[in-house]
Design a protein around this motif. Sequence first.
Motif, PDB file in Angstrom:
ATOM      1  N   ALA A 180     -14.022  -2.356   2.194  1.00 51.66           N
ATOM      2  CA  ALA A 180     -13.950  -1.950   3.600  1.00 51.66           C
ATOM      3  C   ALA A 180     -15.361  -1.947   4.166  1.00 51.66           C
ATOM      4  CB  ALA A 180     -13.324  -0.563   3.726  1.00 51.66           C
ATOM      5  N   LYS A 181     -15.465  -2.009   5.498  1.00 56.04           N
ATOM      6  CA  LYS A 181     -16.799  -2.094   6.106  1.00 56.04           C
ATOM      7  C   LYS A 181     -17.567  -0.772   6.038  1.00 56.04           C
ATOM      8  CE  LYS A 181     -15.305  -1.359  10.856  1.00 56.04           C
ATOM      9  NZ  LYS A 181     -15.350  -1.807  12.224  1.00 56.04           N
ATOM     10  N   ASP A 182     -16.826   0.357   6.016  1.00 54.18           N
ATOM     11  CA  ASP A 182     -17.485   1.661   5.965  1.00 54.18           C
ATOM     12  C   ASP A 182     -16.490   2.730   5.515  1.00 54.18           C
ATOM     13  OD1 ASP A 182     -15.904   2.245   8.261  1.00 54.18           O
ATOM     14  OD2 ASP A 182     -17.531   1.652   9.600  1.00 54.18           O
ATOM     15  N   GLN A 183     -16.982   3.953   5.380  1.00 51.69           N
ATOM     16  CA  GLN A 183     -16.175   5.081   4.907  1.00 51.69           C
ATOM     17  C   GLN A 183     -14.945   5.298   5.786  1.00 51.69           C
ATOM     18  OE1 GLN A 183     -16.942   7.082   2.100  1.00 51.69           O
ATOM     19  NE2 GLN A 183     -15.023   8.183   2.383  1.00 51.69           N
ATOM     20  N   ALA A 184     -15.135   5.286   7.093  1.00 49.72           N
ATOM     21  CA  ALA A 184     -14.012   5.529   8.012  1.00 49.72           C
ATOM     22  C   ALA A 184     -12.937   4.458   7.862  1.00 49.72           C
ATOM     23  CB  ALA A 184     -14.509   5.585   9.455  1.00 49.72           C
ATOM     24  N   SER A 185     -13.339   3.212   7.703  1.00 48.08           N
ATOM     25  CA  SER A 185     -12.373   2.125   7.513  1.00 48.08           C
ATOM     26  C   SER A 185     -11.627   2.287   6.194  1.00 48.08           C
ATOM     27  CB  SER A 185     -13.080   0.774   7.541  1.00 48.08           C
ATOM     28  OG  SER A 185     -13.692   0.560   8.792  1.00 48.08           O
ATOM     29  N   ALA A 186     -12.336   2.673   5.143  1.00 48.41           N
ATOM     30  CA  ALA A 186     -11.697   2.884   3.837  1.00 48.41           C
ATOM     31  C   ALA A 186     -10.694   4.031   3.911  1.00 48.41           C
ATOM     32  CB  ALA A 186     -12.757   3.161   2.773  1.00 48.41           C
ATOM     33  N   GLU A 187     -11.056   5.096   4.593  1.00 49.77           N
ATOM     34  CA  GLU A 187     -10.137   6.227   4.739  1.00 49.77           C
ATOM     35  C   GLU A 187      -8.911   5.833   5.562  1.00 49.77           C
ATOM     36  OE1 GLU A 187     -12.531   9.445   6.249  1.00 49.77           O
ATOM     37  OE2 GLU A 187     -13.606   9.638   4.343  1.00 49.77           O
ATOM     38  N   ALA A 188      -9.102   4.994   6.566  1.00 49.57           N
ATOM     39  CA  ALA A 188      -7.976   4.523   7.379  1.00 49.57           C
ATOM     40  C   ALA A 188      -7.031   3.668   6.541  1.00 49.57           C
ATOM     41  CB  ALA A 188      -8.487   3.746   8.587  1.00 49.57           C
ATOM     42  N   ILE A 189      -7.578   2.829   5.688  1.00 48.74           N
ATOM     43  CA  ILE A 189      -6.741   2.016   4.802  1.00 48.74           C
ATOM     44  C   ILE A 189      -5.960   2.929   3.862  1.00 48.74           C
ATOM     45  CG2 ILE A 189      -6.786   0.367   2.883  1.00 48.74           C
ATOM     46  CD1 ILE A 189      -9.282  -0.890   4.343  1.00 48.74           C
ATOM     47  N   ALA A 190      -6.635   3.874   3.243  1.00 54.96           N
ATOM     48  CA  ALA A 190      -5.983   4.793   2.309  1.00 54.96           C
ATOM     49  C   ALA A 190      -4.874   5.593   2.987  1.00 54.96           C
ATOM     50  CB  ALA A 190      -7.018   5.734   1.691  1.00 54.96           C
ATOM     51  N   ALA A 191      -5.065   5.947   4.234  1.00 54.92           N
ATOM     52  CA  ALA A 191      -4.076   6.744   4.971  1.00 54.92           C
ATOM     53  C   ALA A 191      -2.782   5.978   5.226  1.00 54.92           C
ATOM     54  CB  ALA A 191      -4.675   7.222   6.294  1.00 54.92           C
ATOM     55  N   GLU A 192      -2.804   4.664   5.079  1.00 57.80           N
ATOM     56  CA  GLU A 192      -1.611   3.851   5.295  1.00 57.80           C
ATOM     57  C   GLU A 192      -0.734   3.726   4.050  1.00 57.80           C
ATOM     58  OE1 GLU A 192      -0.469   2.639   8.225  1.00 57.80           O
ATOM     59  OE2 GLU A 192      -2.088   3.889   9.028  1.00 57.80           O
ATOM     60  N   ASP A 193      -1.172   4.271   2.928  1.00 53.12           N
ATOM     61  CA  ASP A 193      -0.391   4.176   1.694  1.00 53.12           C
ATOM     62  C   ASP A 193       0.967   4.857   1.883  1.00 53.12           C
ATOM     63  OD1 ASP A 193       0.676   4.361  -0.901  1.00 53.12           O
ATOM     64  OD2 ASP A 193      -1.273   4.772  -1.804  1.00 53.12           O
ATOM     65  N   PRO A 194       2.056   4.140   1.652  1.00 52.90           N
ATOM     66  CA  PRO A 194       3.382   4.747   1.781  1.00 52.90           C
ATOM     67  C   PRO A 194       3.581   5.969   0.893  1.00 52.90           C
ATOM     68  CG  PRO A 194       3.606   2.380   1.768  1.00 52.90           C
ATOM     69  CD  PRO A 194       2.158   2.690   1.428  1.00 52.90           C
TER      70      PRO A 194
END
Length: 97
Positions: free
Chosen positions: A59-73
């Motif tokens: 991911a490009k940064d911490q916020a983007s990584a957290e946003a990706i993780a938040a999409e986990d079903p």
Amino acid sequence: MLFAVLCKDKPDHIHIRMENRPRHLEWLDGLNEQGTLKIAGPFLDEQEKPCGSMLLIEAKDQASAEAIAAEDPYGKAGLFEKVDVKPYKWLYNNPGV
């Protein structure tokens, strides 16, 4: 930049994991197709049953990584007791180096 996503399941929630596994795997397949997912798999308890998850994502940064993780079903279904997203430096056996 790489990030480790470390997820701990809530106790006695294996049924939530199993009910949501097809959606979770579909989500991982999508991340893999995009090139975002580098490694993924469950942690196992003493009986070798899943009790958490570990993902290595780009991911490009911490916020983007957290946003990706938040999409986990799994997370959306309430499986996780705790999720940590940490910057990660892959030093050994990195196929991308």
